[in-house]
Design an enzyme around this catalytic site. Structure first.
Site, PDB file in Angstrom:
ATOM      1  CB  THR A 210     -10.283   2.765   1.011  1.00  0.00           C
ATOM      2  OG1 THR A 210      -9.053   3.399   0.677  1.00  0.00           O
ATOM      3  CG2 THR A 210     -10.149   1.286   0.686  1.00  0.00           C
TER       4      THR A 210
ATOM      5  CB  SER B 294      -2.565  -3.426   2.280  1.00  0.00           C
ATOM      6  OG  SER B 294      -3.803  -2.841   2.678  1.00  0.00           O
TER       7      SER B 294
ATOM      8  CE1 TYR C 233      -8.808  -0.282   5.858  1.00  0.00           C
ATOM      9  CE2 TYR C 233      -7.271   0.554   4.204  1.00  0.00           C
ATOM     10  CZ  TYR C 233      -8.452   0.681   4.921  1.00  0.00           C
ATOM     11  OH  TYR C 233      -9.282   1.747   4.685  1.00  0.00           O
ATOM     12  CG  HIS C 234      -5.984  -0.765   0.714  1.00  0.00           C
ATOM     13  ND1 HIS C 234      -4.728  -0.632   1.264  1.00  0.00           N
ATOM     14  CD2 HIS C 234      -6.451   0.506   0.578  1.00  0.00           C
ATOM     15  CE1 HIS C 234      -4.454   0.660   1.453  1.00  0.00           C
ATOM     16  NE2 HIS C 234      -5.482   1.370   1.045  1.00  0.00           N
TER      17      HIS C 234
ATOM     18  CE  LYS D 102     -12.357   0.622   4.655  1.00  0.00           C
ATOM     19  NZ  LYS D 102     -13.165   0.856   5.863  1.00  0.00           N
TER      20      LYS D 102
HETATM   21  P1  NAD Z   1      -9.482   5.438  13.283  1.00  0.00           P
HETATM   22  O1  NAD Z   1      -8.766   4.171  13.605  1.00  0.00           O
HETATM   23  O2  NAD Z   1      -8.942   6.721  13.776  1.00  0.00           O
HETATM   24  O3  NAD Z   1     -10.998   5.322  13.801  1.00  0.00           O
HETATM   25  C1  NAD Z   1     -11.735   4.132  13.766  1.00  0.00           C
HETATM   26  C2  NAD Z   1     -12.543   4.072  15.053  1.00  0.00           C
HETATM   27  O4  NAD Z   1     -13.326   2.866  15.026  1.00  0.00           O
HETATM   28  C3  NAD Z   1     -11.656   4.011  16.295  1.00  0.00           C
HETATM   29  O5  NAD Z   1     -12.099   4.924  17.261  1.00  0.00           O
HETATM   30  C4  NAD Z   1     -11.789   2.561  16.775  1.00  0.00           C
HETATM   31  O6  NAD Z   1     -11.693   2.473  18.183  1.00  0.00           O
HETATM   32  C5  NAD Z   1     -13.156   2.182  16.258  1.00  0.00           C
HETATM   33  N1  NAD Z   1     -13.289   0.750  15.951  1.00  0.00           N
HETATM   34  C6  NAD Z   1     -12.463   0.007  15.175  1.00  0.00           C
HETATM   35  N2  NAD Z   1     -12.921  -1.249  15.096  1.00  0.00           N
HETATM   36  C7  NAD Z   1     -14.076  -1.290  15.818  1.00  0.00           C
HETATM   37  C8  NAD Z   1     -15.024  -2.309  16.088  1.00  0.00           C
HETATM   38  N3  NAD Z   1     -14.871  -3.547  15.611  1.00  0.00           N
HETATM   39  N4  NAD Z   1     -16.103  -1.991  16.855  1.00  0.00           N
HETATM   40  C9  NAD Z   1     -16.263  -0.737  17.355  1.00  0.00           C
HETATM   41  N5  NAD Z   1     -15.389   0.255  17.135  1.00  0.00           N
HETATM   42  C10 NAD Z   1     -14.304  -0.024  16.361  1.00  0.00           C
HETATM   43  O7  NAD Z   1      -9.676   5.456  11.689  1.00  0.00           O
HETATM   44  P2  NAD Z   1     -10.117   6.671  10.760  1.00  0.00           P
HETATM   45  O8  NAD Z   1      -8.908   7.238  10.158  1.00  0.00           O
HETATM   46  O9  NAD Z   1     -11.071   7.536  11.469  1.00  0.00           O
HETATM   47  O10 NAD Z   1     -10.877   5.878   9.627  1.00  0.00           O
HETATM   48  C11 NAD Z   1     -12.266   5.656   9.739  1.00  0.00           C
HETATM   49  C12 NAD Z   1     -12.766   4.905   8.519  1.00  0.00           C
HETATM   50  O11 NAD Z   1     -12.505   5.677   7.352  1.00  0.00           O
HETATM   51  C13 NAD Z   1     -12.113   3.551   8.318  1.00  0.00           C
HETATM   52  O12 NAD Z   1     -13.098   2.608   7.938  1.00  0.00           O
HETATM   53  C14 NAD Z   1     -11.143   3.781   7.194  1.00  0.00           C
HETATM   54  O13 NAD Z   1     -11.005   2.616   6.439  1.00  0.00           O
HETATM   55  C15 NAD Z   1     -11.809   4.892   6.404  1.00  0.00           C
HETATM   56  N6  NAD Z   1     -10.823   5.740   5.696  1.00  0.00           N
HETATM   57  C16 NAD Z   1      -9.885   6.457   6.395  1.00  0.00           C
HETATM   58  C17 NAD Z   1      -8.967   7.235   5.703  1.00  0.00           C
HETATM   59  C18 NAD Z   1      -7.879   8.009   6.401  1.00  0.00           C
HETATM   60  O14 NAD Z   1      -7.002   8.577   5.705  1.00  0.00           O
HETATM   61  N7  NAD Z   1      -7.878   8.108   7.725  1.00  0.00           N
HETATM   62  C19 NAD Z   1      -9.025   7.286   4.302  1.00  0.00           C
HETATM   63  C20 NAD Z   1      -9.987   6.547   3.622  1.00  0.00           C
HETATM   64  C21 NAD Z   1     -10.890   5.777   4.337  1.00  0.00           C
HETATM   65  N1  USQ Z   2       3.819   6.955   1.665  1.00  0.00           N
HETATM   66  C1  USQ Z   2       5.084   7.506   1.554  1.00  0.00           C
HETATM   67  N2  USQ Z   2       5.684   7.942   2.698  1.00  0.00           N
HETATM   68  C2  USQ Z   2       5.098   7.885   3.925  1.00  0.00           C
HETATM   69  C3  USQ Z   2       3.804   7.334   4.021  1.00  0.00           C
HETATM   70  C4  USQ Z   2       3.195   6.864   2.873  1.00  0.00           C
HETATM   71  O1  USQ Z   2       5.638   7.610   0.463  1.00  0.00           O
HETATM   72  O2  USQ Z   2       5.714   8.303   4.911  1.00  0.00           O
HETATM   73  C5  USQ Z   2       3.125   6.490   0.441  1.00  0.00           C
HETATM   74  C6  USQ Z   2       2.703   5.031   0.462  1.00  0.00           C
HETATM   75  O3  USQ Z   2       3.739   4.182   0.018  1.00  0.00           O
HETATM   76  C7  USQ Z   2       1.495   5.048  -0.446  1.00  0.00           C
HETATM   77  C8  USQ Z   2       0.908   6.430  -0.238  1.00  0.00           C
HETATM   78  O4  USQ Z   2       1.931   7.231   0.348  1.00  0.00           O
HETATM   79  O5  USQ Z   2       1.901   4.946  -1.767  1.00  0.00           O
HETATM   80  C9  USQ Z   2      -0.304   6.446   0.668  1.00  0.00           C
HETATM   81  O6  USQ Z   2       0.040   5.830   1.895  1.00  0.00           O
HETATM   82  P1  USQ Z   2      -0.637   6.287   3.271  1.00  0.00           P
HETATM   83  O7  USQ Z   2       0.045   5.590   4.386  1.00  0.00           O
HETATM   84  O8  USQ Z   2      -0.743   7.758   3.299  1.00  0.00           O
HETATM   85  O9  USQ Z   2      -2.131   5.765   3.058  1.00  0.00           O
HETATM   86  P2  USQ Z   2      -2.693   4.292   2.883  1.00  0.00           P
HETATM   87  O10 USQ Z   2      -1.806   3.256   3.451  1.00  0.00           O
HETATM   88  O11 USQ Z   2      -3.129   4.129   1.460  1.00  0.00           O
HETATM   89  O12 USQ Z   2      -3.971   4.333   3.821  1.00  0.00           O
HETATM   90  C10 USQ Z   2      -4.660   5.531   4.179  1.00  0.00           C
HETATM   91  C11 USQ Z   2      -5.570   5.194   5.351  1.00  0.00           C
HETATM   92  C12 USQ Z   2      -6.574   4.135   4.906  1.00  0.00           C
HETATM   93  C13 USQ Z   2      -7.309   4.613   3.679  1.00  0.00           C
HETATM   94  C14 USQ Z   2      -6.363   5.017   2.561  1.00  0.00           C
HETATM   95  C15 USQ Z   2      -7.057   5.713   1.419  1.00  0.00           C
HETATM   96  O13 USQ Z   2      -4.794   4.717   6.440  1.00  0.00           O
HETATM   97  O14 USQ Z   2      -7.489   3.876   5.958  1.00  0.00           O
HETATM   98  O15 USQ Z   2      -8.162   3.595   3.214  1.00  0.00           O
HETATM   99  O16 USQ Z   2      -5.422   5.988   3.082  1.00  0.00           O
HETATM  100  S1  USQ Z   2      -6.395   5.226  -0.143  1.00  0.00           S
HETATM  101  O17 USQ Z   2      -4.939   5.442  -0.108  1.00  0.00           O
HETATM  102  O18 USQ Z   2      -7.022   6.024  -1.142  1.00  0.00           O
HETATM  103  O19 USQ Z   2      -6.683   3.822  -0.294  1.00  0.00           O
END
Ligand code: NAD
Ligand code: USQ
Length: 382
Positions: free
Chosen positions: A144, A179, A181-182, A185
């Site tokens: 991420t 966070s 979570y972050h 990663k």
């Molecule tokens: P999501 O939660 O929709 O999908 C993740 C999938 O993985 C789900 O179907 C869940 O059931 C499965 N899963 C989770 N933990 C598991 C485990 N331990 N074993 C097997 N399956 C498991 O999430 P997403 O939005 O599709 O994100 C996918 C990946 O991309 C994540 O690693 C996330 O960090 C990364 N990512 C997402 C975004 C975003 O904006 N959605 C942005 C940047 C990075």
């Molecule tokens: N934000 C708002 N209003 C909202 C939601 C979010 O102002 O209603 C702000 C947050 O405070 C933050 C930014 O928007 O500053 C991004 O937040 P987000 O919830 O859109 O995204 P984030 O929590 O960063 O996480 C999402 C995905 C995560 C991925 C990440 C990419 O859930 O899996 O890793 O985006 S990144 O942001 O580049 O790290």
């Protein structure tokens, strides 16, 4: 190419599995389906109704004439994971299977521990499984952009050249994640980097920005193939949430001052980036890092764009500044490199008014599925 998509039932994984299958790759999905369980835990649901994984796969077979195999299990269960790797013998794996919500990881101690233990141990299992069973397999791992945080200098793609006391080296770019979570990663990235150095594994870390949009050409082929659309305050992300808020007449929830700037990418580009990384693999021992986003925006700017398009459709969409539940900079410098995927052939689809309008129509179509009280943020960082 034989590819396993871990997390292939999720928001990014499902359209990626379909896209790779449509491109002629031999695809299998591994997913524990835990994301569907988190909706039950939180009292939330995808705005777009989603079919079961088995219904999805049967419909894909009917529509596209292609098989995608599926295994339901947890990557943290090493015995299960090793069995799948032995059965599939993949050329490459794409690893999406993690707990990906920053707010979910910040609910309390238990959710922080869960997120870090699950994410880090699942990736470690995969690294050991590759080493022991398929050492030539290319690992494409979703990282991420948030690993870097918001430093007051340009962000590079994974590495930075540093001169210190007259000596020079290229070192991993400093990390300041925002966070639990972050942070998970970042821990993954360090573990993968070490395994590339120590064992000669080949890996690509895709430091993806916030993904927006919902559907791709493949998910649009049939309603049973529709992708999930997370909109609640825990799993919903910035632009997609603003669109839904605008559609239902809710104030657009910009947190704090709104100068928070992030990299953004459309879901349709996510699937192409993964394809490009797979088709141009890292070499043995190489730990490659690509910044996977196409444009950067402040959240205030995004909210204003959504509000303007909504206004033209006759929808009242007020940009509100709600108290920021997070600890993050609300005004800062941000300039992140993102040239590696373009060099491999990515032709970015930039945010357009047309796409915002399409998303607004999708949100309006399913607006009655929004559960009251789930739009506002509920999880605080302190
Ligand atoms: P999501 O939660 O929709 O999908 C993740 C999938 O993985 C789900 O179907 C869940 O059931 C499965 N899963 C989770 N933990 C598991 C485990 N331990 N074993 C097997 N399956 C498991 O999430 P997403 O939005 O599709 O994100 C996918 C990946 O991309 C994540 O690693 C996330 O960090 C990364 N990512 C997402 C975004 C975003 O904006 N959605 C942005 C940047 C990075
Ligand atoms: N934000 C708002 N209003 C909202 C939601 C979010 O102002 O209603 C702000 C947050 O405070 C933050 C930014 O928007 O500053 C991004 O937040 P987000 O919830 O859109 O995204 P984030 O929590 O960063 O996480 C999402 C995905 C995560 C991925 C990440 C990419 O859930 O899996 O890793 O985006 S990144 O942001 O580049 O790290």
């Amino acid at each position: 190419m034989r590819v396993i998509v871990f997390g292939g039932d999720g928001f990014c994984g499902w359209p990626t599995a379909l896209h790779l299958s449509a491109q002629g790759h031999d695809v299998a999905i591994v997913d524990s389906l835990v994301r569907r369980q988190w909706d039950v835990e939180l009292g939330t649901q995808s705005l777009v109704p989603i079919a079961s994984l088995w219904e999805r796969l049967a419909r894909w077979k009917a529509v596209a004439g292609r098989d995608i195999r599926a295994y339901v299990g947890d990557v943290c269960d090493a015995e299960f994971l090793y069995g799948v790797l032995r059965m599939e013998h993949p050329d490459a794996v794409v690893h999406f299977a993690e707990q990906r919500s920053a707010p979910y990881s910040m609910i309390d101690r238990a959710h922080a521990v869960y997120t870090q233990v699950q994410n880090v141990s699942g990736t470690l299992n995969l690294l050991y499984g590759i080493k022991e069973i398929v050492p030539a397999c290319h690992l494409v791992k979703l990282g991420t952009m948030g690993e870097y945080g918001t430093p007051n200098i340009d962000i590079e793609e994974g590495y930075i050249e540093i001169t210190h006391h007259g000596r020079k080296d290229v070192l991993p770019y400093p990390k300041q994640p925002g966070s639990m979570y972050h942070l998970s990663k970042v821990h993954d990235s360090h573990n993968i980097h070490f395994c590339c150095r120590a064992w000669g594994l080949a890996a690509t870390d895709l430091n993806q920005g916030v993904v927006y949009g919902v559907q791709t050409p493949e998910t649009l082929l049939d309603p049973v193939l529709y992708n999930r659309f997370d909109v609640d305050g825990v799993f919903g992300t910035a632009l997609n949430r603003f669109v839904v808020e605008a559609a239902v007449g809710h104030d657009l929830t910009v947190y704090g001052r709104g100068g928070q700037t992030r990299g953004f990418i459309q879901i349709a580009d996510t699937v192409r980036c993964v394809q490009l990384a797979l088709e141009h693999p890292a070499g043995a021992g190489e730990f490659r890092v690509f910044n996977q986003f196409t444009e950067q925006f402040s959240v205030e700017d995004l909210a204003r764009r959504v509000s303007a398009v909504a206004g033209r459709l006759g929808l009242q969409a007020r940009v509100a500044h709600v108290e920021n539940p997070r600890v993050e900079r609300e005004e800062h410098y941000y300039n992140a490199a993102h040239t590696a995927l373009v060099a491999l052939g990515l032709e970015p689809h930039l945010l357009s008014e047309g796409l915002i309008e399409d998303l607004l129509h999708l949100a309006l179509r399913f607006a009655d599925r929004i559960l009251p009280g789930t739009l506002l943020p509920t999880v605080r960082w302190r």
